[in-house]
Write an enzyme that holds these catalytic residues in place. Structure first.
Site, mmCIF file in Angstrom:
data_model
loop_
_atom_site.group_PDB
_atom_site.id
_atom_site.type_symbol
_atom_site.label_atom_id
_atom_site.label_comp_id
_atom_site.label_asym_id
_atom_site.label_seq_id
_atom_site.Cartn_x
_atom_site.Cartn_y
_atom_site.Cartn_z
ATOM 1 N N SER A 90 0.821 -1.207 0.000
ATOM 2 C CA SER A 90 0.000 0.000 0.000
ATOM 3 C C SER A 90 0.858 1.260 0.000
ATOM 4 O O SER A 90 1.574 1.522 -0.957
ATOM 5 C CB SER A 90 -0.959 -0.036 1.191
ATOM 6 O OG SER A 90 -1.932 0.972 1.099
ATOM 7 N N ASP A 245 -2.281 6.547 -3.208
ATOM 8 C CA ASP A 245 -1.106 5.838 -2.713
ATOM 9 C C ASP A 245 -0.685 4.783 -3.733
ATOM 10 O O ASP A 245 -1.212 4.729 -4.847
ATOM 11 C CB ASP A 245 -1.375 5.237 -1.334
ATOM 12 C CG ASP A 245 -2.434 4.141 -1.354
ATOM 13 O OD1 ASP A 245 -3.137 4.000 -2.380
ATOM 14 O OD2 ASP A 245 -2.560 3.419 -0.351
ATOM 15 N N ASP A 247 -1.112 1.606 -4.215
ATOM 16 C CA ASP A 247 -2.013 0.593 -4.775
ATOM 17 C C ASP A 247 -3.420 1.113 -5.014
ATOM 18 O O ASP A 247 -4.315 0.353 -5.378
ATOM 19 C CB ASP A 247 -2.045 -0.655 -3.891
ATOM 20 C CG ASP A 247 -2.705 -0.410 -2.542
ATOM 21 O OD1 ASP A 247 -2.638 0.722 -2.036
ATOM 22 O OD2 ASP A 247 -3.278 -1.362 -1.975
ATOM 23 N N ASP A 249 -5.843 2.173 -3.098
ATOM 24 C CA ASP A 249 -7.004 1.924 -2.247
ATOM 25 C C ASP A 249 -7.340 3.164 -1.417
ATOM 26 O O ASP A 249 -8.475 3.315 -0.970
ATOM 27 C CB ASP A 249 -6.821 0.685 -1.359
ATOM 28 C CG ASP A 249 -5.684 0.803 -0.357
ATOM 29 O OD1 ASP A 249 -4.867 1.727 -0.481
ATOM 30 O OD2 ASP A 249 -5.610 -0.063 0.541
#
Length: 467
Positions: A90, A245, A247, A249
């Protein structure tokens, strides 16, 4: 063995998230007859970890569909009706990586994670003729289509008159909006700019090449790391900025002046939107103890209620409300700061869908100033107090009594730390960090400096006496 934190398994690849661990987790999670989709973000260590994970799953008897580089929300979307594994850390630095497990579009709950931990050192391989097979699956375009259709469905009245007869997938609710998007070298670059453009926005994307080193800025979007985006907004003519960020999410929203809009304000705006649109007479928004009372105020104002669960457990909170609520109850939205679950779209945290929804709400309101205008924004602080791991538990036990004694007029909730709420909508939360040697203080008040100072004195005393 403790592997899972509040967001899956995460840590440095040199001494924690090694290929051997990915292999073992795959063998523990896989079983004959199951199909897993496997994706990864743009980190340099992703391909090797994905290969190890696939080998573990297949040797346990599961079939694997390889997605390659995708945002975590796209992996979760692809896991509907089957299982999924995302290799990502992440917003952590590039030398870290991690493992997130999904089942039918939802992150594994704590019981499922504990079962994996128990099986990691004791898993058995399937019979040689029962090992799984692998194939590739293209999911990005399908996911992008789904997000476009979802946002179009949420905002049909924002479409051009010429397209009034169009389906949600063909509508353009962001027509005329200009957005600067900072993908931060993450895999959001593969979805977010494209989706916003298809929804009708004029998009300027920066740091939109997937970069496993996160060379342009740190993966975590904060006011300190978003200076380039802030300057870009100030020098141009944009209605808002969006940053993600590594990834995709989580996401951050900036006004046209380059200033970050507080995450709880964005959460309150989205929560009110979904509550207003609810079909149910009992619309519920699930959030976390560190989220602002401004969310409760906006949700109550439009006829809903708020329930809180511990950090990292939004999916468990949704399941609990659905199980315990009556037929009139509907969980319309779930979120912790910068991490939103759009429950009618799916059960996963989705910073890509959030970008589309908040952009459409901005256009509907007539700008970010008007968007945040209904929200009462009080001064907010987050403070970390040093606390050795060995005394966290005893210190928090003491604070369950000491804090209510220090603030006798407050309503007290001790389900997830100690949260005190006051009659003027001020509040303070004290909770132990799950990953660092700190006790965190979150506070919101017109007199936030004094509230934090008084709270900190109580916290430091409790830590000192527990030492």
């Amino acid at each position: 063995m403790t592997l899972f934190g509040t967001a899956g398994i995460r840590g440095p690849v040199e001494d924690a998230v090694r290929p051997a661990l990915a292999l073992s987790v795959g063998q523990a999670a896989g079983e004959p007859g199951e199909t897993f989709v496997v994706g990864r973000d743009g980190r340099e260590t992703g391909p090797a970890l994905a290969a190890a994970m696939e080998a573990g799953l297949e040797s346990a008897g599961a079939d694997v569909l390889r997605l390659g580089q995708v945002p975590t929300p796209a992996l979760a979307f692809a896991s509907r009706g089957r299982r999924g594994v995302m290799l990502t850390a992440s917003h952590n630095p590039p030398e870290d990586n991690g493992i997130k497990l999904f089942a039918d579009g939802v992150e594994y709950d704590r019981d499922a994670e504990l079962a994996i931990e128990a099986a990691v050192d004791a898993s058995e391989l399937a019979q040689w003729d029962e090992w799984g097979k692998s194939a590739s699956l293209e999911i990005l375009e399908v996911y992008r289509d789904a997000v476009v259709a979802y946002v179009g469905e949420q905002f049909p009245t924002l479409s051009d008159a010429d397209s009034a007869e169009a389906s949600p997938a063909e509508s353009r609710p962001l027509e005329g909006l200009s957005i600067a998007v900072d993908c931060g070298g993450g895999v959001g670059a593969l979805a977010t700019p494209q989706i916003l453009e298809r929804l009708g926005a004029r998009v300027a994307a920066i740091n939109a090449t997937v970069d496993g080193h996160f060379s342009a800025r740190e993966s975590k979007p904060t006011p300190e790391t978003l200076t380039d985006l802030s300057a870009f907004l100030e020098s141009g003519s944009f209605d808002l900025g969006i940053a993600q960020d590594g990834d995709a999410d989580r996401f951050v929203v900036l006004g046209p002046d380059g200033e970050v809009i507080h995450e709880d304000t964005i959460l309150a705006v989205a929560a009110a939107h979904y509550t207003r649109r609810a079909d149910s007479p009992d619309p519920v928004v699930v959030t976390t103890p560190n989220a602002s009372a401004r969310i409760d105020e906006r949700v109550r104002a439009v006829g809903g209620r708020v329930e809180r669960v511990r950090l990292g457990s939004l999916h468990e909170g949704i399941a609990c409300e659905r199980e315990e609520g009556d037929t009139d109850t509907e969980v319309v939205f779930a979120a912790e700061p910068w991490k939103h679950i759009h429950t009618r779209f799916g059960g996963w945290i989705d910073g890509v869908a959030s970008a589309g929804i908040i952009a459409a709400l901005t256009r509907e309101a007539g700008g970010t100033d008007a968007l945040r205008d209904p929200v009462t924004e009080r001064p907010y602080q987050k403070v970390s107090v040093d606390c050795p791991e060995a005394v966290k538990e005893s210190a928090m036990d003491a604070l369950e009594t000491a804090l209510p004694d220090a603030f006798p007029d407050a309503e007290v909730d001790t389900d997830y730390g100690v949260r005190l709420e006051f009659s003027d909508a001020s509040w303070v939360l004290v909770r132990p960090s799950g990953t660092e040697p700190y006790v965190r203080i979150y506070a919101e008040s017109e007199t936030v400096d004094r509230l934090v100072e008084e709270t900190r004195e109580v916290v430091e005393t409790a830590i000192a006496n527990a030492d």
